[in-house]
Design a protein around this motif. Structure first.
Motif, PDB file in Angstrom:
ATOM      1  N   SER A  86       1.103  -1.152   0.288  1.00 52.15           N
ATOM      2  CA  SER A  86      -0.246  -0.006  -0.167  1.00 52.15           C
ATOM      3  C   SER A  86       0.940   1.114  -0.028  1.00 52.15           C
ATOM      4  CB  SER A  86      -0.858   0.024   1.190  1.00 52.15           C
ATOM      5  OG  SER A  86      -0.211   0.097   2.206  1.00 52.15           O
ATOM      6  N   ILE A  87       2.169   1.782   0.873  1.00 50.27           N
ATOM      7  CA  ILE A  87       2.546   2.098   0.394  1.00 50.27           C
ATOM      8  C   ILE A  87       3.467   2.453  -0.391  1.00 50.27           C
ATOM      9  CG2 ILE A  87       5.179   3.466   1.869  1.00 50.27           C
ATOM     10  CD1 ILE A  87       2.547   3.465   4.049  1.00 50.27           C
ATOM     11  N   LEU A  88       3.936   1.698  -1.269  1.00 51.83           N
ATOM     12  CA  LEU A  88       4.591   1.664  -2.430  1.00 51.83           C
ATOM     13  C   LEU A  88       4.169   1.545  -3.490  1.00 51.83           C
ATOM     14  CD1 LEU A  88       8.017  -0.910  -1.599  1.00 51.83           C
ATOM     15  CD2 LEU A  88       8.083   1.831  -1.265  1.00 51.83           C
ATOM     16  N   HIS A  89       3.057   0.817  -3.324  1.00 55.38           N
ATOM     17  CA  HIS A  89       2.831   1.083  -5.373  1.00 55.38           C
ATOM     18  C   HIS A  89       0.689   2.173  -5.274  1.00 55.38           C
ATOM     19  CE1 HIS A  89       4.334  -2.690  -6.273  1.00 55.38           C
ATOM     20  NE2 HIS A  89       5.625  -2.142  -6.607  1.00 55.38           N
ATOM     21  N   PHE A 161      10.058  -2.339  -6.374  1.00 58.79           N
ATOM     22  CA  PHE A 161      10.171  -1.247  -6.623  1.00 58.79           C
ATOM     23  C   PHE A 161      11.514  -0.381  -6.347  1.00 58.79           C
ATOM     24  CE2 PHE A 161       9.382   3.136  -4.426  1.00 58.79           C
ATOM     25  CZ  PHE A 161       8.412   3.703  -5.067  1.00 58.79           C
ATOM     26  N   GLU A 162      12.404  -1.079  -5.980  1.00 61.19           N
ATOM     27  CA  GLU A 162      13.955  -0.251  -6.261  1.00 61.19           C
ATOM     28  C   GLU A 162      14.121   0.265  -7.565  1.00 61.19           C
ATOM     29  OE1 GLU A 162      16.577   0.580  -2.532  1.00 61.19           O
ATOM     30  OE2 GLU A 162      16.255  -1.471  -3.270  1.00 61.19           O
ATOM     31  N   GLU A 164      12.750  -0.997 -10.029  1.00 60.13           N
ATOM     32  CA  GLU A 164      11.473   0.205 -10.888  1.00 60.13           C
ATOM     33  C   GLU A 164      11.765   1.650 -11.085  1.00 60.13           C
ATOM     34  OE1 GLU A 164       9.079   0.154 -14.292  1.00 60.13           O
ATOM     35  OE2 GLU A 164       9.323  -1.748 -13.014  1.00 60.13           O
ATOM     36  N   MET A 165      11.649   2.101  -9.668  1.00 61.41           N
ATOM     37  CA  MET A 165      12.213   3.277  -9.464  1.00 61.41           C
ATOM     38  C   MET A 165      13.296   3.581 -10.863  1.00 61.41           C
ATOM     39  SD  MET A 165       9.937   5.097  -7.979  1.00 61.41           S
ATOM     40  CE  MET A 165      10.236   6.542  -7.602  1.00 61.41           C
ATOM     41  N   LYS A 166      14.426   2.844 -10.800  1.00 65.95           N
ATOM     42  CA  LYS A 166      15.812   3.780 -11.518  1.00 65.95           C
ATOM     43  C   LYS A 166      15.339   3.663 -12.718  1.00 65.95           C
ATOM     44  CE  LYS A 166      18.714   2.123  -8.123  1.00 65.95           C
ATOM     45  NZ  LYS A 166      19.789   4.121  -7.843  1.00 65.95           N
ATOM     46  N   LYS A 167      14.098   3.223 -13.274  1.00 68.69           N
ATOM     47  CA  LYS A 167      13.503   3.077 -14.523  1.00 68.69           C
ATOM     48  C   LYS A 167      12.046   4.894 -14.416  1.00 68.69           C
ATOM     49  CE  LYS A 167      13.115  -1.744 -15.416  1.00 68.69           C
ATOM     50  NZ  LYS A 167      12.014  -2.876 -15.495  1.00 68.69           N
ATOM     51  N   GLU A 168      12.265   5.066 -13.587  1.00 72.40           N
ATOM     52  CA  GLU A 168      11.176   6.116 -13.925  1.00 72.40           C
ATOM     53  C   GLU A 168      11.232   7.224 -12.666  1.00 72.40           C
ATOM     54  OE1 GLU A 168       8.085   5.876 -15.664  1.00 72.40           O
ATOM     55  OE2 GLU A 168       8.808   3.730 -15.812  1.00 72.40           O
ATOM     56  N   ALA A 169      12.680   7.595 -12.223  1.00 69.71           N
ATOM     57  CA  ALA A 169      12.886   8.583 -11.074  1.00 69.71           C
ATOM     58  C   ALA A 169      14.049   9.122 -11.711  1.00 69.71           C
ATOM     59  CB  ALA A 169      12.485   8.623 -10.142  1.00 69.71           C
ATOM     60  N   SER A 170      14.500  10.388 -11.588  1.00 65.57           N
ATOM     61  CA  SER A 170      16.213  10.412 -12.372  1.00 65.57           C
ATOM     62  C   SER A 170      17.098  10.936 -10.369  1.00 65.57           C
ATOM     63  CB  SER A 170      16.407  11.704 -12.603  1.00 65.57           C
ATOM     64  OG  SER A 170      15.658  13.117 -12.031  1.00 65.57           O
ATOM     65  N   PHE A 171      16.007  10.887  -9.116  1.00 64.58           N
ATOM     66  CA  PHE A 171      16.788  11.398  -8.098  1.00 64.58           C
ATOM     67  C   PHE A 171      16.452   9.463  -7.208  1.00 64.58           C
ATOM     68  CE2 PHE A 171      12.752  12.433  -9.193  1.00 64.58           C
ATOM     69  CZ  PHE A 171      11.851  11.677  -7.522  1.00 64.58           C
ATOM     70  N   GLU A 172      16.652   9.199  -6.269  1.00 67.86           N
ATOM     71  CA  GLU A 172      17.094   8.664  -5.168  1.00 67.86           C
ATOM     72  C   GLU A 172      15.231   8.795  -4.272  1.00 67.86           C
ATOM     73  OE1 GLU A 172      19.242   6.218  -2.594  1.00 67.86           O
ATOM     74  OE2 GLU A 172      20.835   6.921  -4.311  1.00 67.86           O
ATOM     75  N   VAL A 173      14.712   7.791  -4.294  1.00 68.99           N
ATOM     76  CA  VAL A 173      13.395   8.176  -3.653  1.00 68.99           C
ATOM     77  C   VAL A 173      14.287   7.934  -2.189  1.00 68.99           C
ATOM     78  CG1 VAL A 173      11.052   7.453  -3.120  1.00 68.99           C
ATOM     79  CG2 VAL A 173      11.939   7.799  -5.575  1.00 68.99           C
ATOM     80  N   ILE A 175      13.377   6.122   0.719  1.00 68.47           N
ATOM     81  CA  ILE A 175      12.243   5.237   1.433  1.00 68.47           C
ATOM     82  C   ILE A 175      13.029   3.954   2.329  1.00 68.47           C
ATOM     83  CG2 ILE A 175      10.499   4.549  -0.686  1.00 68.47           C
ATOM     84  CD1 ILE A 175      12.902   2.460  -1.714  1.00 68.47           C
ATOM     85  N   HIS A 176      12.951   5.251   3.241  1.00 66.85           N
ATOM     86  CA  HIS A 176      14.412   4.404   4.237  1.00 66.85           C
ATOM     87  C   HIS A 176      13.420   3.323   5.167  1.00 66.85           C
ATOM     88  CE1 HIS A 176      17.627   5.803   2.520  1.00 66.85           C
ATOM     89  NE2 HIS A 176      17.795   7.266   2.494  1.00 66.85           N
ATOM     90  N   PHE A 177      12.600   4.378   5.328  1.00 72.18           N
ATOM     91  CA  PHE A 177      11.044   3.624   6.790  1.00 72.18           C
ATOM     92  C   PHE A 177      10.926   2.686   6.052  1.00 72.18           C
ATOM     93  CE2 PHE A 177       7.150   3.083   7.213  1.00 72.18           C
ATOM     94  CZ  PHE A 177       7.005   3.266   8.532  1.00 72.18           C
ATOM     95  N   MET A 178      10.092   2.390   4.937  1.00 70.66           N
ATOM     96  CA  MET A 178      10.123   1.194   4.930  1.00 70.66           C
ATOM     97  C   MET A 178      11.466  -0.599   4.275  1.00 70.66           C
ATOM     98  SD  MET A 178       7.066   0.946   4.189  1.00 70.66           S
ATOM     99  CE  MET A 178       6.998  -1.224   4.122  1.00 70.66           C
TER     100      MET A 178
END
Length: 368
Positions: A86-89, A161-162, A164-173, A175-178
Motif C-alpha cells: 500500500s505504501i510503495l504502490h 519497487f527500488e 522500478e524507480m531506477k527506470k522512472e525517476a532521476s533521483f533516489e526516493v 524509502i528508508h522507513f520501509m
C-alpha cells in the motif's frame, strides 16, 4: 530481568494505545490514514494485552491469557506485506485483501478450541502425555511458515519497487522507513526461528526462557513506528506514485528511434532538464513529445542506460564542467552537485564513482 522485560512490554502497550488514538482521532487535515498501519498497531496491541494481563496476576497465572496473545501470531506477516504494497504502490484498502487473513483467523479459532475452552483437567492430561508440547511446536511451525512467506512477499515488493524507480525517476526516493521497517520485522522473524530451532537440539528451556524477548521485539516495532510518525509525519506520503508501462507494443521504427535519439541529445544539451532534481521519466518524455514507454525503449535500445543512469550521467558532466569555473571553485563538492541537479549526496557519490571509477576528491586530485 523479568521485571525489566515486563515494564518494556507495558511501555509498548501504552505506546500502541497512544498511536491508536492518534489514528482514530486524526486532525481534520490528516485524512489519508494508512489502514494497514492501523491494523498492524491493533494486532500488536492484541498480542500485548494477553501478556500484560497474565503478568499482572489479577486473574491468577492463567496460561489462557498467554494463549489469547497467540491470536495475533499469524496476522503480522499478511499485514507487513499489505502495508508494504500500500505504501510503495499507493494501493488502498479493499475487502478482497481480507483473504490474506484467512490463515490467521483459522489459527485463532484453533487456539480458542484447543487451548482456551478445554478445562484445566484436560489441559493437564495433554501436558502429561506430551501432546500439548507437540501441538505448541506445530503451532510455532505454522506461524513461522505463514509469516516468513508473507515477509518475503513484502520484501520482494520492496526490491522490485527500488528497481522500478531506477527506470522512472532521476533521483533516489527516500524509502528508508520501509527498508528499516522490513529489516526490523525480518529480525523479529529470525529470532523467532532461532528460538524454535534450538528446542529441537536439546535446549527446550532456552526456548522457553527466551520467549519474553519476542514481546520486547514487538515493543520495538511500536517504538519504531512512533519514532517515524512523530519525527517524520510526511514519510508515508512522500513516495511518488509511478505507474510503469511496458513498451513491447511500441510501433516506432528503427529509423524513428534514431531520429528521437538525435532529438533527445539536442534537448539535453540545450534545455538541460536534468537540472530539475525531481525530474521524472514522464516529464522528460513530454518534453520530447513521446510517452513514457517509448522513452524507456529509446534509452534501453539506443542509449544502453535506464532513466536514472542517463540523467545522472548528464549531471556528472555538468558537475565536472562547473568545477572548472570560478564559481565552482568557491563551492564544496556537494554544493556543485546540487547545482548540477543532484538532491542527495549519497546518490551523487555513487553515480560519480560508477561513471568515473573513482570518488570526486580522487578524480580532481588526479587532474591537479
Amino acid at each position: 530481568m523479568k521485571e525489566v522485560l515486563n515494564q518494556l512490554v507495558n511501555f509498548g502497550f501504552l505506546q500502541s494505545v497512544f498511536l491508536l488514538l492518534i489514528f482514530l482521532v486524526p486532525a481534520k487535515k490528516e485524512k489519508n490514514i494508512n489502514s494497514y498501519m492501523l491494523i498492524l498497531i491493533m494486532i500488536t496491541l492484541m498480542g500485548l494485552i494477553g501478556k500484560i494481563v497474565y503478568n499482572s496476576g489479577i486473574y491468577g497465572s492463567n496460561f489462557r491469557f498467554i494463549a489469547f496473545s497467540e491470536f495475533s501470531a499469524l496476522l503480522f506477516g499478511p499485514t507487513i506485506y499489505l502495508f508494504t504494497e500500500s505504501i510503495l504502490h499507493k494501493t488502498k484498502y479493499t475487502h478482497s485483501n481480507l483473504f490474506h487473513y484467512v490463515p490467521g483467523v483459522a489459527y485463532s479459532l484453533f487456539i480458542v478450541v484447543y487451548f482456551i475452552i478445554p478445562s484445566d483437567a484436560i489441559i493437564l492430561s495433554r501436558i502429561k502425555t506430551g501432546e500439548l508440547q507437540r501441538v505448541i511446536y506445530a503451532c510455532h511451525a505454522v506461524g513461522l511458515l505463514v509469516n516468513i512467506t508473507y515477509w518475503f512477499k513484502g520484501f520482494k515488493v520492496f526490491v522490485n519497487f527500488e528497481k522500478e524507480m531506477k527506470k522512472e525517476a532521476s533521483f533516489e526516493v527516500h524509502i528508508h522507513f520501509m527498508r528499516n521497517f522490513l529489516f526490523l520485522t525480518g529480525f523479529c522473524l529470525l529470532v523467532w526461528t532461532v528460538l524454535f530451532v534450538t528446542s529441537f537440539f536439546g535446549f527446550p528451556m532456552l526456548e522457553r526462557n527466551a520467549r519474553p524477548y519476542i514481546w520486547i521485539l514487538l515493543t520495538l516495532i511500536i517504538l519504531f513506528i512512533t519514532y517515524y510518525l512523530m519525527l517524520q509525519p510526511q514519510v508515508l506520503r512522500s513516495i511518488p506514485e509511478i505507474k510503469s508501462k511496458k513498451y513491447h507494443q511500441s510501433k516506432l521504427s528503427i529509423e524513428d528511434m534514431e531520429i528521437l535519439k538525435v532529438k533527445l541529445d539536442k534537448l539535453m544539451l540545450e534545455k538541460k532538464p536534468y537540472l530539475n532534481n525531481k525530474l521524472l521519466k514522464k516529464e522528460l518524455a513530454e518534453l520530447l513529445g513521446i510517452n513514457g514507454p517509448e522513452l524507456a525503449r529509446l534509452l534501453n535500445e539506443n542509449v544502453g542506460m535506464n532513466f536514472f543512469e542517463y540523467i545522472n550521467y548528464f549531471r556528472i558532466k555538468e558537475f565536472v564542467n562547473l568545477a572548472k569555473t570560478e564559481k565552482g571553485k568557491q563551492l564544496t563538492f556537494y554544493g556543485l552537485a546540487q547545482e548540477a541537479g543532484f538532491n542527495s549526496k549519497t546518490t551523487f557519490n555513487k553515480s560519480f564513482k560508477k561513471l568515473m571509477g573513482v570518488s570526486p576528491s580522487v578524480y580532481f586530485n588526479q587532474k591537479i
